[in-house]
Design an enzyme around this catalytic site. Structure first.
Site, PDB file in Angstrom:
ATOM      1  N   CYS A  67      17.591 -52.432 -52.422  1.00  0.00           N
ATOM      2  CA  CYS A  67      18.781 -52.875 -53.138  1.00  0.00           C
ATOM      3  C   CYS A  67      19.629 -51.636 -53.434  1.00  0.00           C
ATOM      4  O   CYS A  67      19.333 -50.562 -52.923  1.00  0.00           O
ATOM      5  CB  CYS A  67      18.413 -53.639 -54.406  1.00  0.00           C
ATOM      6  SG  CYS A  67      17.402 -52.708 -55.560  1.00  0.00           S
ATOM      7  N   THR A  68      20.647 -51.777 -54.222  1.00  0.00           N
ATOM      8  CA  THR A  68      21.563 -50.662 -54.460  1.00  0.00           C
ATOM      9  C   THR A  68      20.911 -49.525 -55.230  1.00  0.00           C
ATOM     10  O   THR A  68      20.961 -48.378 -54.814  1.00  0.00           O
ATOM     11  CB  THR A  68      22.827 -51.151 -55.200  1.00  0.00           C
ATOM     12  OG1 THR A  68      23.449 -52.154 -54.402  1.00  0.00           O
ATOM     13  CG2 THR A  68      23.815 -50.021 -55.429  1.00  0.00           C
TER      14      THR A  68
END
Length: 139
Positions: A67-68
């Protein structure tokens, strides 16, 4: 620098599932090659999408996710282990943000060394952090 959970080191594993647990608009502008985006609108959509993405995956196959910044992967990883029964769940520790820092720290040219292609959508004034040239749309 450790990227966490052997995410990068196991790039040649014969069988594995790589999940992009970011929202659809983040995945649309950049992702890792071979990753399956969950296509979510918000995080609350994540759990049913994880179940659907992994419904046919063998339980003994490693599940990789990113994810980020890493927080969503912690939550999603716990769900995949505890509720879906996958014992080998690995995440990109610190997310794509940490991955790009790793490339910078190692003084690697992102375009040549990065497995991530495109722009990492970030949630601050930058909105998007270019990692490599944007990838062509995959319609």
């Amino acid at each position: 620098a450790e990227l966490g959970g052997d995410f990068e080191a196991s790039g040649g594993a014969a069988k594995r599932t790589v999940l992009d647990v970011r929202n659809h608009y983040e995945s649309a502008v950049g992702t890792f090659a071979g990753a399956t985006p969950l296509g979510t609108e918000t995080f609350k959509d994540t759990y049913p999408r994880l179940a659907a993405a992994l419904k046919d995956a063998p339980k003994d196959e490693p599940v990789y996710m990113f994810c980020t910044g890493g927080i969503r992967c912690v939550k999603a990883g716990s769900y995949v282990k505890q509720k879906l029964g996958f014992p080998d769940v690995r995440r990109l520790r610190g997310g794509v943000v940490n991955y790009t820092r790793h490339l910078e720290d190692e003084d690697k040219a992102a375009e040549a060394a990065s497995r991530f292609r495109g722009v990492n959508y970030v949630f601050d004034d930058r909105v998007g952090e270019a990692v490599t040239e944007p990838s062509a749309p995959s319609d």
